[in-house]
Write an enzyme that holds these catalytic residues in place. Structure first.
Site, PDB file in Angstrom:
ATOM      1  CB  SER A 162      -0.622  -0.012   1.405  1.00 25.80           C
ATOM      2  OG  SER A 162      -1.122   1.563   1.443  1.00 25.80           O
ATOM      3  CG  HIS A 208      -9.668   3.669   3.047  1.00 23.59           C
ATOM      4  ND1 HIS A 208      -9.593   2.729   2.550  1.00 23.59           N
ATOM      5  CD2 HIS A 208      -7.893   4.088   3.868  1.00 23.59           C
ATOM      6  CE1 HIS A 208      -8.113   1.581   3.526  1.00 23.59           C
ATOM      7  NE2 HIS A 208      -7.072   2.469   3.804  1.00 23.59           N
ATOM      8  CE  LYS A 249      -0.653  -5.075   3.313  1.00 24.12           C
ATOM      9  NZ  LYS A 249      -1.281  -6.059   2.527  1.00 24.12           N
TER      10      LYS A 249
END
Length: 308
Positions: free
Chosen positions: A108, A180, A141
């Site tokens: 991401s 989001h 991540k």
């Protein structure tokens, strides 16, 4: 990927996974392994081991993750770190043990350093401090990307990583607190119009710049890379264009037909000032996005009104 290959899509009901699912079916791939989270808990090491041993997938798209916006990341720090590490550790390791031909891991753009130069080049990862509000998610991540690199180096696995920019699309999360910014605004403007509210409150100053990619474009890029990319270094996926949160809000306001006022709650955090991807590496390989932001917002706003 051979048409008859067995392909596992981890997270096939999420926004990204469902887009990859649609893309593969459109391209004629029908030997797809699909499991809901209730059927296969990817946090459970033994369950994942049993699944891979029984099914032996040829290819894996790792699109399963615990995700959310600033508020969710700030509230559930331990969950974001633990669950994402568990999911990717289990899937990547079992892919190695069961001789998966190729795996794609999705990172991401929010895992780049908070004040990295813009636009964000792949080599900027780990060159500075992370954005505090999503540090646990980012660390998980980053570990996934490094894990793919390490399994490639030590075991010769063809595991690749891609770094998508901010995404929106079908099957997005429209939760009033945990979503989001783009889906959150779609819900706010829809409800404000429905309730004839005098104003819509946007969190923060409206000044931060963000880039947005339609999830079906991401799926197209993932498919392209699985066919054409075999390098150790991860690769950015985005549009190479950004927009301020204020102008994003004005665009969604126009699409929704809402006629009230915009109010910015400057007591709320902005997050990273700007987050634009350098996609020159991907463009050089022949892939570009097809759906521009206004068209994409019109598509998802219509879908939201119809289905939510």
């Amino acid at each position: 990927m051979e048409k008859a290959a067995k392909i596992y899509i981890a997270g096939h009901r999420g926004m990204v996974g469902s887009a990859i699912h649609r893309k593969l079916e459109k391209e004629g791939y029908h030997n797809l392994l699909l499991r809901t989270s209730s059927e296969l808990d990817l946090r459970n090491q033994q369950a994942v081991a049993d699944f891979f041993a029984a099914e032996k997938p040829d290819y894996v798209f790792l699109a399963a993750a615990k995700v959310g916006g600033i508020l969710a990341n700030s509230t559930y720090k331990a969950d974001f770190l633990y669950e994402n590490l568990a999911i990717q550790n289990n899937v990547i390791h079992q892919s190695y043990l069961n001789n998966v031909k190729k795996l794609m891991f999705l990172g991401s753009s929010c895992i780049y350093p908070k004040f990295a130069p813009q636009p964000l080049k792949e080599e900027y990862l780990l060159t500075g401090l992370l954005e505090p509000t999503n540090e646990p998610y980012a660390i998980a991540k980053i570990a996934g990307i490094k894990m793919c690199e390490a399994y490639r180096t030590q075991y010769g696995c063809n595991f690749i990583s891609a770094m998508p920019t901010n995404l929106y699309g079908f099957n997005d999360n429209y939760h009033p607190q945990n979503s989001h910014v783009l889906p959150a605004l779609i819900r706010k403007f829809y409800e404000a119009k429905l309730n004839s509210s005098a104003e819509v409150v946007v969190l923060g100053t409206g000044n931060p710049l963000r880039e947005f990619l339609f999830s079906d474009d991401l799926a197209d890029a993932c498919f392209y890379l699985m066919q054409n990319y075999d390098e150790a270094e991860f690769i950015n996926i985005g549009t190479g264009k950004d927009i301020s949160i204020k102008n994003l809000a004005l665009l969604i306001k126009e699409v929704s037909g809402y006629e009230g006022e915009l109010v910015f709650d400057t007591s709320r955090p902005d997050g990273t000032p700007r987050k634009l991807m350098d996609v020159s590496k991907l463009h050089a390989r022949g892939w570009r996005h097809k759906i521009e932001l206004e068209e994409g917002i019109r598509i998802v706003y219509s879908d939201f009104v119809k289905n939510y």
